[in-house]
Design a protein around this motif. Structure first.
Motif, PDB file in Angstrom:
ATOM      1  N   ALA A  45       0.654  -1.111  -0.041  1.00 47.50           N
ATOM      2  CA  ALA A  45      -0.120  -0.119   0.023  1.00 47.50           C
ATOM      3  C   ALA A  45       0.863   1.274   0.005  1.00 47.50           C
ATOM      4  N   SER A  46       2.124   1.025   0.349  1.00 50.16           N
ATOM      5  CA  SER A  46       2.784   2.209   0.496  1.00 50.16           C
ATOM      6  C   SER A  46       3.780   2.532  -0.516  1.00 50.16           C
ATOM      7  N   ILE A  47       3.915   1.628  -1.495  1.00 50.16           N
ATOM      8  CA  ILE A  47       4.715   1.947  -2.572  1.00 50.16           C
ATOM      9  C   ILE A  47       4.180   1.998  -3.888  1.00 50.16           C
ATOM     10  N   VAL A  48       4.315   3.098  -4.837  1.00 52.16           N
ATOM     11  CA  VAL A  48       3.693   3.314  -6.010  1.00 52.16           C
ATOM     12  C   VAL A  48       4.278   2.662  -7.194  1.00 52.16           C
ATOM     13  N   VAL A  49       5.576   3.027  -7.320  1.00 48.93           N
ATOM     14  CA  VAL A  49       6.419   2.219  -8.346  1.00 48.93           C
ATOM     15  C   VAL A  49       7.707   1.757  -7.695  1.00 48.93           C
ATOM     16  N   PRO A  50       7.850   0.436  -7.742  1.00 46.96           N
ATOM     17  CA  PRO A  50       9.081  -0.354  -6.900  1.00 46.96           C
ATOM     18  C   PRO A  50      10.395   0.192  -7.515  1.00 46.96           C
ATOM     19  N   HIS A  51      10.576   0.769  -8.926  1.00 47.39           N
ATOM     20  CA  HIS A  51      11.716   0.764  -9.486  1.00 47.39           C
ATOM     21  C   HIS A  51      11.656   1.847 -10.778  1.00 47.39           C
ATOM     22  N   PHE A  52      12.700   2.484 -11.054  1.00 45.30           N
ATOM     23  CA  PHE A  52      12.595   3.355 -12.119  1.00 45.30           C
ATOM     24  C   PHE A  52      13.726   3.201 -13.116  1.00 45.30           C
ATOM     25  N   THR A  53      13.385   3.686 -14.344  1.00 48.58           N
ATOM     26  CA  THR A  53      14.515   3.695 -15.434  1.00 48.58           C
ATOM     27  C   THR A  53      15.347   4.755 -15.510  1.00 48.58           C
ATOM     28  N   LEU A  54      16.419   4.843 -16.051  1.00 50.87           N
ATOM     29  CA  LEU A  54      17.329   5.791 -16.268  1.00 50.87           C
ATOM     30  C   LEU A  54      16.860   7.180 -16.754  1.00 50.87           C
ATOM     31  N   GLU A  55      16.271   6.722 -17.860  1.00 51.90           N
ATOM     32  CA  GLU A  55      15.605   8.040 -18.509  1.00 51.90           C
ATOM     33  C   GLU A  55      14.171   8.315 -17.881  1.00 51.90           C
ATOM     34  N   GLY A  56      13.458   7.553 -17.371  1.00 53.72           N
ATOM     35  CA  GLY A  56      12.479   7.814 -16.550  1.00 53.72           C
ATOM     36  C   GLY A  56      12.727   8.954 -15.721  1.00 53.72           C
ATOM     37  N   VAL A  57      14.130   8.508 -14.722  1.00 51.18           N
ATOM     38  CA  VAL A  57      14.222   9.402 -13.733  1.00 51.18           C
ATOM     39  C   VAL A  57      14.943  10.757 -14.387  1.00 51.18           C
ATOM     40  N   ARG A  58      15.517  10.956 -15.582  1.00 56.13           N
ATOM     41  CA  ARG A  58      16.003  11.879 -16.057  1.00 56.13           C
ATOM     42  C   ARG A  58      14.727  12.892 -16.407  1.00 56.13           C
ATOM     43  N   GLN A  59      13.683  12.258 -16.928  1.00 57.40           N
ATOM     44  CA  GLN A  59      12.387  12.586 -17.333  1.00 57.40           C
ATOM     45  C   GLN A  59      11.747  13.496 -16.106  1.00 57.40           C
ATOM     46  N   PHE A  60      11.721  13.239 -14.871  1.00 55.90           N
ATOM     47  CA  PHE A  60      10.687  13.646 -14.164  1.00 55.90           C
ATOM     48  C   PHE A  60      11.606  14.549 -13.364  1.00 55.90           C
ATOM     49  N   PHE A  61      12.855  14.670 -13.272  1.00 59.51           N
ATOM     50  CA  PHE A  61      13.867  15.743 -12.834  1.00 59.51           C
ATOM     51  C   PHE A  61      13.510  16.950 -13.792  1.00 59.51           C
ATOM     52  N   ALA A  62      13.910  16.596 -15.029  1.00 62.53           N
ATOM     53  CA  ALA A  62      13.628  17.763 -16.178  1.00 62.53           C
ATOM     54  C   ALA A  62      12.232  18.469 -15.935  1.00 62.53           C
ATOM     55  N   GLU A  63      11.293  17.415 -15.997  1.00 62.97           N
ATOM     56  CA  GLU A  63       9.841  18.177 -15.657  1.00 62.97           C
ATOM     57  C   GLU A  63       9.774  19.207 -14.701  1.00 62.97           C
ATOM     58  N   ALA A  64      10.379  18.649 -13.403  1.00 64.59           N
ATOM     59  CA  ALA A  64      10.513  19.618 -12.408  1.00 64.59           C
ATOM     60  C   ALA A  64      11.257  20.529 -12.306  1.00 64.59           C
ATOM     61  N   GLY A  65      11.931  20.988 -13.561  1.00 67.14           N
ATOM     62  CA  GLY A  65      12.745  22.326 -13.816  1.00 67.14           C
ATOM     63  C   GLY A  65      14.290  22.264 -13.227  1.00 67.14           C
ATOM     64  N   PHE A  66      14.708  20.851 -13.105  1.00 63.50           N
ATOM     65  CA  PHE A  66      16.191  20.906 -12.794  1.00 63.50           C
ATOM     66  C   PHE A  66      17.240  20.851 -14.042  1.00 63.50           C
ATOM     67  N   VAL A  67      18.476  21.512 -13.701  1.00 61.77           N
ATOM     68  CA  VAL A  67      19.233  21.351 -14.851  1.00 61.77           C
ATOM     69  C   VAL A  67      20.434  20.405 -14.484  1.00 61.77           C
ATOM     70  N   ASP A  68      21.442  20.426 -15.381  1.00 63.30           N
ATOM     71  CA  ASP A  68      22.618  19.559 -15.064  1.00 63.30           C
ATOM     72  C   ASP A  68      21.978  18.120 -14.351  1.00 63.30           C
ATOM     73  N   VAL A  69      21.267  17.454 -15.000  1.00 64.36           N
ATOM     74  CA  VAL A  69      20.544  16.306 -14.658  1.00 64.36           C
ATOM     75  C   VAL A  69      21.582  15.111 -14.879  1.00 64.36           C
TER      76      VAL A  69
END
Length: 308
Positions: free
Chosen positions: A244-268
């Motif tokens: 019940a506490s876990i949404v996605v148990p793991h991430f792809t490398l590109e998936g992490v880059r994507q949500f960092f970029a979507e949040a407005g981060f640079v130099d990811v």
């Protein structure tokens, strides 16, 4: 039951045994070594080494926000390189453990302090208890193995970015999709078992690893509130709380880059740890691949940059 409440129940239940296993100590040692050995990659300001020792000048102030802190792994990793740490966790029991460890280490509240809270509730995006200057303008925000518990990872990353000063960095650790290997009874990796072997989530729909999740359904199981669990147990009650506490148990490398970029981060940048880590959860033994990611809050014209 909301996802936040599910997280609180799960981590309150396991706070007593969360990181006191020999295998967990080894994982913490691996993560600590990996991050400390490459602090330049993370962009962490090294206050303990950057101050010129031949002068009497005080060290530069460097502030850490440890979010979803648990017992304080990220605080312990980066503690030698910052002047103060503030932590937020949704679990009161975890915060109690966090503060107890800091006090046992002789660190007062001005240096290390944890509180109970939630910055990711979209109905209350700016909690009043976190509006003072103490909770803004951090040089570093760190999240250890918690993004897989967040309902909207891009929103979560954005909320943490807002707490950084311009030029500040967010550093996270989590698990790589497809990076699991089953372990045999002897604890050794089972050849040919590579894949995803973390707990399967029931009632969650998620995509291919970008981290965006939808349709969370949590069910209240009466009589379980307050029950203490061991992280290695395989009881149905424990598995229900964990799932019940876990949404996605793991991430792809590109998936992490994507949500960092979507949040407005640079130099990811996103990378994996050199060696897999042995873990035991809910009666399952496996070797997992840990990933690390970092991103920087951009500096806009006219803003004062955090000197990292």
């Amino acid at each position: 039951m909301s996802l936040a409440e599910a997280n609180r129940r799960f981590f309150d239940a396991v706070s007593g045994s969360y990181d006191n296993k020999p295998w967990f100590a080894e994982v913490n040692k691996q993560v600590t070594s990996e991050l400390r050995d490459d602090l330049v990659w993370a962009g962490i300001p090294l206050t303990s080494t950057s101050t010129v020792t031949t002068t009497n000048a005080p060290p530069k102030e460097v502030r850490l926000l440890d979010y979803a802190s648990g017992t304080g792994l990220m605080t312990r990793i980066f503690g030698p390189y910052v002047t103060s740490s503030r932590a937020i966790d949704i679990s009161p029991n975890m915060v109690t453990s966090y503060n107890a460890r800091a006090r046992d280490a002789g660190l007062g509240e001005t240096v290390v302090k944890g509180v109970v809270g939630d910055l990711f509730d979209k109905s209350h995006p700016s909690p009043a208890e976190f509006e003072s200057a103490e909770w803004w303008g951090f040089d570093v925000a760190a999240v250890g193995f918690a993004f897989h518990h967040f309902a909207d990872v891009a929103y979560a990353a954005g909320q943490l970015k807002a707490r950084l000063r311009p030029g500040g960095v967010l550093v996270i650790s989590d698990f790589l999709e497809g990076g699991d290997v089953l372990a045999g009874e002897d604890g050794k990796p089972v050849l040919g078992s590579e894949g995803n072997h973390a707990a399967h989530m029931h009632g969650h729909k998620h995509d291919d690893g970008s981290g965006h999740a939808h349709d969370h359904h949590h069910h209240h199981h009466h009589g379980e509130e307050g029950k203490i669990h061991d992280v290695g147990e395989a009881t149905p009650e424990f598995k229900k709380k964990m799932n019940a506490s876990i949404v996605v148990p793991h991430f792809t490398l590109e998936g992490v880059r994507q949500f960092f970029a979507e949040a407005g981060f640079v130099d990811v940048d996103v990378k994996t740890m050199k060696e897999r880590s042995y873990m035991e959860f809910a009666g399952k033994k496996l070797w997992r691949t840990i990933l690390f990611a970092k991103g920087r809050r951009p500096v806009e014209d006219g803003q004062e940059k955090s000197e990292l």
